[in-house]
Design an enzyme around this catalytic site. Structure first.
Site, mmCIF file in Angstrom:
data_model
loop_
_atom_site.group_PDB
_atom_site.id
_atom_site.type_symbol
_atom_site.label_atom_id
_atom_site.label_comp_id
_atom_site.label_asym_id
_atom_site.label_seq_id
_atom_site.Cartn_x
_atom_site.Cartn_y
_atom_site.Cartn_z
ATOM 1 N N CYS A 79 -40.798 75.627 37.113
ATOM 2 C CA CYS A 79 -41.269 74.346 36.594
ATOM 3 C C CYS A 79 -40.086 73.383 36.417
ATOM 4 O O CYS A 79 -39.457 73.009 37.391
ATOM 5 C CB CYS A 79 -42.043 74.575 35.298
ATOM 6 S SG CYS A 79 -43.021 73.135 34.854
ATOM 7 N N HIS A 166 -46.228 78.377 37.104
ATOM 8 C CA HIS A 166 -45.675 79.339 36.140
ATOM 9 C C HIS A 166 -46.047 80.772 36.522
ATOM 10 O O HIS A 166 -47.141 81.222 36.208
ATOM 11 C CB HIS A 166 -46.198 79.035 34.733
ATOM 12 C CG HIS A 166 -45.572 77.817 34.141
ATOM 13 N ND1 HIS A 166 -44.444 77.862 33.367
ATOM 14 C CD2 HIS A 166 -45.900 76.513 34.247
ATOM 15 C CE1 HIS A 166 -44.105 76.635 33.003
ATOM 16 N NE2 HIS A 166 -44.970 75.796 33.527
ATOM 17 N N GLU A 168 -45.108 83.399 35.198
ATOM 18 C CA GLU A 168 -45.108 84.281 34.023
ATOM 19 C C GLU A 168 -46.442 84.301 33.295
ATOM 20 O O GLU A 168 -46.670 85.192 32.486
ATOM 21 C CB GLU A 168 -43.985 83.880 33.053
ATOM 22 C CG GLU A 168 -44.173 82.550 32.317
ATOM 23 C CD GLU A 168 -43.781 81.315 33.138
ATOM 24 O OE1 GLU A 168 -43.712 81.421 34.376
ATOM 25 O OE2 GLU A 168 -43.577 80.244 32.540
ATOM 26 N N SER A 219 -40.998 99.981 5.316
ATOM 27 C CA SER A 219 -42.151 99.250 4.790
ATOM 28 C C SER A 219 -43.453 99.935 5.159
ATOM 29 O O SER A 219 -44.518 99.546 4.707
ATOM 30 C CB SER A 219 -42.160 97.844 5.376
ATOM 31 O OG SER A 219 -42.416 97.927 6.763
#
Ligand code: XMP
Length: 505
Positions: A79, A166, A168, A219
């Site tokens: 891009c 894109h 991805e 935790s």
């Protein structure tokens, strides 16, 4: 040293996604600010330039000198990255006549290495307001769509490529194929796996920590648990873990998690600090004050325990990659950090060791499995540090904790029973500070209201309320009202984030 791909971040929303995809292709990568290519480039096999919120011709657009990269490494511009390479080589980039967003189809595809296996007709995802209108002479168009003639290009005599779509994002069907082809062009072996990560990290930790002692606050969540197991592999008994019961954990959570930790061979100290927290919180209603009191109480308890140990030099933390990327971010996003022991390293002169700092959440889970950890630790929903303290609206009292623990237990147990637990990001019950009228038998009741919250999300930054089946909600409501003394009404929260948040306080 692992081979790696460097992703230079020009500020796109999808930069992290590029990183995840490269990792999914079993290749290690690092996301760095656009102008921070590493001085020590050992192991670098290729470079990806991300998208950006800017146009290449904006005065404040992020710009970088590419002469040290092009020709030296294979380069893929995505891009803005593609537009930037073309623009700085003498091409033209202009606002597109119609903004190019969303689905498009490749109408022409050349037979080149980057597009091996990609057929004309493949769906790609566009998201740009600008478009390349002319390319420099040495650039060659290798794919186009009906609206975007230069959807992809390559540079003659160089392993330099650009794609204006894109690869991805999920909706680009051939995206993984294109990224994989790029990795092949880079000569990547694609051997970055959970097992290889564990092996190299354990060796690194051994070298770095030697015989030093490390403490770590657990935790019950996946990040701190995996951190503990990795450190334990490296330094064994020299790691001491501390798990504090602040009285605001879920029902049975303390015992269950302690047992899980012991089964994993961890050296873990469980501290029952319930009374201390209840006392400090008595009568406090304001959410931020509650958070501060719980946070401070946690640090006090942790510090007290840490001081009992001799010669501790390091503090372990379960920091993961999205936190690191945000802290490096060029767009200045505020770091969202819930680290419960913030401030402690300076106070106690401890150095930080964060073995997961380069991993995404799903990778942490994979490492956890590879380390032999159980589903119950790895697939656990996120749970806030202040625990039920921020799910009991208004002031906290042991009786309210009991009511909420029981209601929450029924909710989460049924969620598992109905096979819904893994389909939501997180879920929990909230005790509201209102009472409502009901009728049980012949008696009028005036009791607590419990709200149920369940959301779907991928990163907790945005979330939608989970569309749980009515039969399930009906069963949960029935069970809670029948079994939890003090509750006569159950409601379901149908708010998304934004504008609401996941937690109510
Ligand atoms: P919100 O409520 O901001 O929550 O939509 C986003 C995610 O963060 C968790 N959360 C916290 N975690 N300490 C924590 O450790 C906190 O004070 C805290 N507040 C929210 C929340 O459970 C969700 O996963």
């Amino acid at each position: 040293m692992h081979e790696k791909i460097i992703i230079l971040d020009f500020g796109s929303q999808t930069t992290q996604l590029i990183g995840r995809r490269i990792r999914e292709l079993n290749t290690y990568c690092e996301i760095l600010p656009y102008n921070k290519f590493p001085q020590d480039a050992t192991g670098v096999k290729g470079v990806i330039l991300s998208g950006s919120p800017y146009s290449v011709y904006d005065s404040e657009a992020f710009a970088v000198e590419l002469s040290g990269l092009r020709g030296r490494y294979p380069v893929l511009g995505i891009c803005y990255g593609a537009q930037f390479i073309a623009y700085t080589s003498g091409g033209n980039v202009q606002p597109a006549p119609s903004r190019e967003y969303g689905r498009a189809c490749l109408s022409s595809v050349d037979d080149v290495d980057l597009l091996r296996g990609v057929e004309p007709g493949a769906q790609v995802w566009m998201s740009h307001g600008d478009t390349i209108t002319s390319l420099p002479r040495s650039f060659r168009i290798i794919a186009g769509t009906d609206d975007v003639p230069a959807a992809a290009y390559m540079v003659d005599g160089e392993d330099t490529y650009g794609v204006q779509f894109h690869p991805e994002v999920y909706h680009t069907e051939c995206g993984m194929r294109i990224l994989g082809n790029f990795l092949d062009i880079c000569g990547c072996k694609r051997d970055w796996t959970a097992a290889s990560f564990i092996e190299s990290t354990v060796a690194e930790l051994k070298g770095m920590l030697g015989d030093d002692k490390v403490i770590l606050a657990l935790s019950g969540g996946v990040d701190s648990s995996v951190t503990a197991v990795l450190l334990n592999r490296a330094i064994g008994e020299n790691l001491t873990c501390i798990f504090v019961d602040h009285g605001l954990l879920r029902k049975n959570e303390f015992e269950d998690v302690m047992n899980d930790y012991r089964d994993l061979g961890l050296n873990v100290v469980g501290v029952d600090a319930r009374a201390k927290f209840y006392e400090a919180l008595e009568g406090i209603e304001e959410p931020e004050r509650k958070r501060k009191i719980i946070g401070k109480g946690f640090i006090d308890v942790f510090e007290e325990e840490a001081r009992k140990l001799k010669d501790v030099k390091w503090l372990g933390q379960g920091t993961i990659y999205p936190d690191v990327i945000e802290s490096l971010s060029i767009t200045g996003t505020v770091i969202k950090s819930h680290h419960n022991v913030g401030g402690l390293p300076e106070k106690m002169c401890l150095k930080l060791v964060e073995p997961l700092r380069l991993l995404f959440k799903d990778e942490v889970r994979r490492i956890g499995y590879e380390l032999g950890m159980k589903d119950s630790l790895i697939k656990r929903h996120p749970f806030p540090g202040p625990g039920l303290g921020i799910r009991i609206l208004g002031s906290i009292a042991p009786e309210k904790v009991r009511i909420l623990q029981e209601a929450d237990f029924i909710y989460i147990s049924l969620m598992r029973e109905f096979g819904l637990y893994d389909s939501v990001w997180q879920a929990g019950a909230i005790l509201l500070p209102v009472r409502s009228v009901g009728v049980m038998g012949d008696e009028r009741t005036y009791e607590h209201v419990v709200a149920l919250r369940a959301v779907t999300s991928t990163d907790a930054m945005t979330a939608d309320w989970a569309h749980l089946p009515y039969e399930f909600l009906a069963k949960v409501s029935n069970e809670i009202i029948n079994k939890v003394k003090g509750v006569n009404r159950v409601v379901y929260d149908i708010s998304s984030k934004p504008p609401s948040t996941i937690e109510w306080e």
